[in-house]
Design a protein around this motif. Structure first.
Motif, PDB file in Angstrom:
ATOM      1  N   THR A 162       1.239  -0.902   0.027  1.00 52.47           N
ATOM      2  CA  THR A 162       0.702  -0.266   0.529  1.00 52.47           C
ATOM      3  C   THR A 162       0.963   1.114  -0.220  1.00 52.47           C
ATOM      4  N   ILE A 163       0.176   2.647  -0.273  1.00 50.70           N
ATOM      5  CA  ILE A 163       1.011   3.897  -0.631  1.00 50.70           C
ATOM      6  C   ILE A 163       1.600   4.131   1.172  1.00 50.70           C
ATOM      7  N   TRP A 164       1.001   3.137   2.417  1.00 55.00           N
ATOM      8  CA  TRP A 164       0.982   3.524   3.369  1.00 55.00           C
ATOM      9  C   TRP A 164       2.029   2.884   4.347  1.00 55.00           C
ATOM     10  N   THR A 165       2.086   1.868   3.395  1.00 56.73           N
ATOM     11  CA  THR A 165       2.379   1.032   4.036  1.00 56.73           C
ATOM     12  C   THR A 165       4.114   0.747   3.635  1.00 56.73           C
TER      13      THR A 165
ATOM     14  N   HIS B  40     -17.154   7.014   7.449  1.00 56.80           N
ATOM     15  CA  HIS B  40     -16.900   8.479   8.404  1.00 56.80           C
ATOM     16  C   HIS B  40     -15.480   7.649   9.277  1.00 56.80           C
ATOM     17  N   ALA B  41     -15.230   8.816   9.052  1.00 54.02           N
ATOM     18  CA  ALA B  41     -13.280   7.439  10.065  1.00 54.02           C
ATOM     19  C   ALA B  41     -13.352   8.290  11.886  1.00 54.02           C
ATOM     20  N   ILE B  42     -12.598   8.145  12.638  1.00 54.30           N
ATOM     21  CA  ILE B  42     -12.740   9.084  13.722  1.00 54.30           C
ATOM     22  C   ILE B  42     -12.065   9.653  13.603  1.00 54.30           C
ATOM     23  N   ASN B  43     -10.958  10.343  12.210  1.00 50.20           N
ATOM     24  CA  ASN B  43     -10.405  12.019  13.070  1.00 50.20           C
ATOM     25  C   ASN B  43     -11.412  12.982  11.794  1.00 50.20           C
ATOM     26  N   ASP B  44     -12.477  12.140  11.761  1.00 51.34           N
ATOM     27  CA  ASP B  44     -13.888  13.386  11.352  1.00 51.34           C
ATOM     28  C   ASP B  44     -13.725  13.410   9.576  1.00 51.34           C
ATOM     29  N   TYR B  45     -12.552  12.438   8.907  1.00 45.94           N
ATOM     30  CA  TYR B  45     -12.875  12.494   8.005  1.00 45.94           C
ATOM     31  C   TYR B  45     -13.879  11.323   6.571  1.00 45.94           C
ATOM     32  N   SER B  46     -14.520  11.745   5.630  1.00 49.07           N
ATOM     33  CA  SER B  46     -15.485  10.770   5.152  1.00 49.07           C
ATOM     34  C   SER B  46     -14.735  11.095   3.830  1.00 49.07           C
TER      35      SER B  46
ATOM     36  N   LYS C  56      -1.674   2.547  13.875  1.00 48.07           N
ATOM     37  CA  LYS C  56      -1.869   2.730  11.902  1.00 48.07           C
ATOM     38  C   LYS C  56      -3.414   2.011  11.768  1.00 48.07           C
ATOM     39  N   LYS C  57      -3.183   3.174  11.710  1.00 40.17           N
ATOM     40  CA  LYS C  57      -4.902   2.949  10.444  1.00 40.17           C
ATOM     41  C   LYS C  57      -6.343   2.522  10.773  1.00 40.17           C
ATOM     42  N   GLY C  58      -5.788   1.887  12.563  1.00 43.26           N
ATOM     43  CA  GLY C  58      -6.882   1.088  12.964  1.00 43.26           C
ATOM     44  C   GLY C  58      -7.588   1.623  13.748  1.00 43.26           C
TER      45      GLY C  58
ATOM     46  N   THR D 234      -5.194   4.227  -7.535  1.00 46.05           N
ATOM     47  CA  THR D 234      -5.349   5.485  -8.330  1.00 46.05           C
ATOM     48  C   THR D 234      -5.911   6.986  -6.781  1.00 46.05           C
ATOM     49  N   GLU D 235      -6.103   8.581  -7.159  1.00 44.98           N
ATOM     50  CA  GLU D 235      -5.922   8.810  -5.973  1.00 44.98           C
ATOM     51  C   GLU D 235      -7.476   8.527  -5.513  1.00 44.98           C
ATOM     52  N   VAL D 236      -9.318   7.900  -6.281  1.00 45.60           N
ATOM     53  CA  VAL D 236      -9.735   7.919  -5.421  1.00 45.60           C
ATOM     54  C   VAL D 236     -10.210   6.785  -5.151  1.00 45.60           C
ATOM     55  N   ILE D 237      -9.028   5.678  -5.563  1.00 44.77           N
ATOM     56  CA  ILE D 237      -9.683   4.905  -4.860  1.00 44.77           C
ATOM     57  C   ILE D 237      -8.570   4.651  -3.140  1.00 44.77           C
ATOM     58  N   TYR D 238      -7.351   5.841  -3.253  1.00 44.69           N
ATOM     59  CA  TYR D 238      -6.538   5.761  -1.846  1.00 44.69           C
ATOM     60  C   TYR D 238      -7.388   6.713  -1.367  1.00 44.69           C
ATOM     61  N   SER D 239      -8.238   7.793  -1.918  1.00 41.76           N
ATOM     62  CA  SER D 239      -9.255   8.297  -1.037  1.00 41.76           C
ATOM     63  C   SER D 239     -10.519   7.745   0.149  1.00 41.76           C
ATOM     64  N   ARG D 240     -10.578   6.580  -0.836  1.00 39.66           N
ATOM     65  CA  ARG D 240     -11.809   5.625  -0.311  1.00 39.66           C
ATOM     66  C   ARG D 240     -11.163   4.169   1.179  1.00 39.66           C
ATOM     67  N   SER D 241      -9.583   4.510   0.843  1.00 33.70           N
ATOM     68  CA  SER D 241      -9.387   3.893   1.618  1.00 33.70           C
ATOM     69  C   SER D 241      -9.113   4.555   3.046  1.00 33.70           C
ATOM     70  N   ILE D 242     -10.429   4.755   3.657  1.00 37.59           N
ATOM     71  CA  ILE D 242     -10.696   5.277   4.601  1.00 37.59           C
ATOM     72  C   ILE D 242     -10.328   4.245   6.073  1.00 37.59           C
TER      73      ILE D 242
HETATM   74  N1  LIG Z   1      -9.160   7.958   7.833  1.00 39.60           N
HETATM   75  C1  LIG Z   1      -8.525   8.341   6.993  1.00 39.60           C
HETATM   76  N2  LIG Z   1      -8.398   7.827   6.080  1.00 39.60           N
HETATM   77  C2  LIG Z   1      -8.143   8.296   5.167  1.00 39.60           C
HETATM   78  C3  LIG Z   1      -7.628  10.389   4.783  1.00 39.60           C
HETATM   79  C4  LIG Z   1      -8.110  10.782   6.712  1.00 39.60           C
HETATM   80  O1  LIG Z   1      -7.483  12.546   6.252  1.00 39.60           O
HETATM   81  N3  LIG Z   1      -9.028  10.275   6.986  1.00 39.60           N
HETATM   82  N4  LIG Z   1      -7.240  10.403   3.851  1.00 39.60           N
HETATM   83  C5  LIG Z   1      -7.733   9.891   2.844  1.00 39.60           C
HETATM   84  C6  LIG Z   1      -7.813  10.059   0.965  1.00 39.60           C
HETATM   85  S1  LIG Z   1      -8.130  11.801   0.407  1.00 39.60           S
HETATM   86  C7  LIG Z   1      -6.282   9.550   0.317  1.00 39.60           C
HETATM   87  S2  LIG Z   1      -6.078  10.877  -0.476  1.00 39.60           S
HETATM   88  C8  LIG Z   1      -5.717   8.854   1.065  1.00 39.60           C
HETATM   89  C9  LIG Z   1      -4.339   8.815   1.230  1.00 39.60           C
HETATM   90  O2  LIG Z   1      -3.971   9.686   3.021  1.00 39.60           O
HETATM   91  P1  LIG Z   1      -2.063   9.961   2.647  1.00 39.60           P
HETATM   92  O3  LIG Z   1      -1.443  10.252   1.576  1.00 39.60           O
HETATM   93  O4  LIG Z   1      -2.487  11.554   3.429  1.00 39.60           O
HETATM   94  O5  LIG Z   1      -2.166   9.126   3.778  1.00 39.60           O
HETATM   95  O6  LIG Z   1      -6.282   8.461   2.542  1.00 39.60           O
HETATM   96  C10 LIG Z   1      -7.964   8.214   2.702  1.00 39.60           C
HETATM   97  N5  LIG Z   1      -8.251   7.920   3.593  1.00 39.60           N
END
Ligand SMILES: Nc1nc2c(c(=O)[nH]1)N[C@H]1C(S)=C(S)[C@@H](COP(=O)(O)O)O[C@H]1N2
Ligand SMILES: [Mo]
Length: 158
Positions: A67-70, A98-104, A132-134, A150-158
């Motif tokens: 993953t791009i995070w690990t 919705h995530a714990i950090n208010d991102y949705s 670690k994103k849990g 893709t950025e769309v799929i990364y953005s959905r990786s919440i």
């Molecule tokens: N819980 C959570 N998941 C999240 C986000 C976030 O702020 N909080 N950001 C999203 C977005 S917009 C992207 S592009 C990817 C990549 O985020 P990062 O590279 O900033 O970690 O994670 C997604 N998942």
């Protein structure tokens, strides 16, 4: 035919063990997932709460991917988002996660398949720490297809 399909659906649900005709088992531990909205399962009142153990009782899907995070290849295990939504009879066109950090983020229902994404609750066979994103992480098998990189799929990786 319709009656048969319904009977089979209830059979599958009772196999899952946590959701019965009259509702969902009560969470015994911290609630880590709440699903609300258009849930048409007759035993639910539009909302369902899960602790980790309840999620573990659903069919497990696993895959390994970078993953791009690990670092390196990581094994994820969890429940297919589609499986969870089917179990609850979730209807509609869009999931808002919705995530714990208010991102949705919005995930179109028609992008959700039996294999991906999964709501992962294990990384490398261990619970996922909040740092670690849990404890839950919606993830895709990124390595298996450039369409997941893709950025769309990364953005959905919440
Ligand atoms: N819980 C959570 N998941 C999240 C986000 C976030 O702020 N909080 N950001 C999203 C977005 S917009 C992207 S592009 C990817 C990549 O985020 P990062 O590279 O900033 O970690 O994670 C997604 N998942
Ligand atoms: Mo993003």
């Amino acid at each position: 035919m319709r009656a048969i399909a319904t009977a089979l659906t209830f059979l599958m649900i009772s196999l899952a063990g946590i959701l019965h005709a009259d509702g969902l088992t009560a969470a015994q531990d911290d609630v880590i997932l709440t699903v609300s909205g258009n849930l048409e399962h007759p035993g639910l009142e539009g909302s369902a709460q899960f602790d980790l153990e309840m999620l573990r009782q659903l069919p497990v899907q696993s895959f390994s991917t970078s993953t791009i995070w690990t670092e390196g290849e990581v094994k994820f295990s969890g429940v297919a988002l589609s499986e969870l939504l089917n179990l609850l009879y979730a209807k509609g066109h869009t999931i808002r996660a919705h995530a714990i950090n208010d991102y949705s983020v919005e995930i179109p229902m028609d992008s959700v398949t039996g294999a991906y994404p999964i709501i992962a609750y294990m990384m490398e066979d261990a619970p996922i720490a909040r740092r670690k994103k849990g404890p839950l992480w919606i993830v895709y098998p990124y390595d298996s297809n450039p369409a997941f990189q893709t950025e769309v799929i990364y953005s959905r990786s919440i």
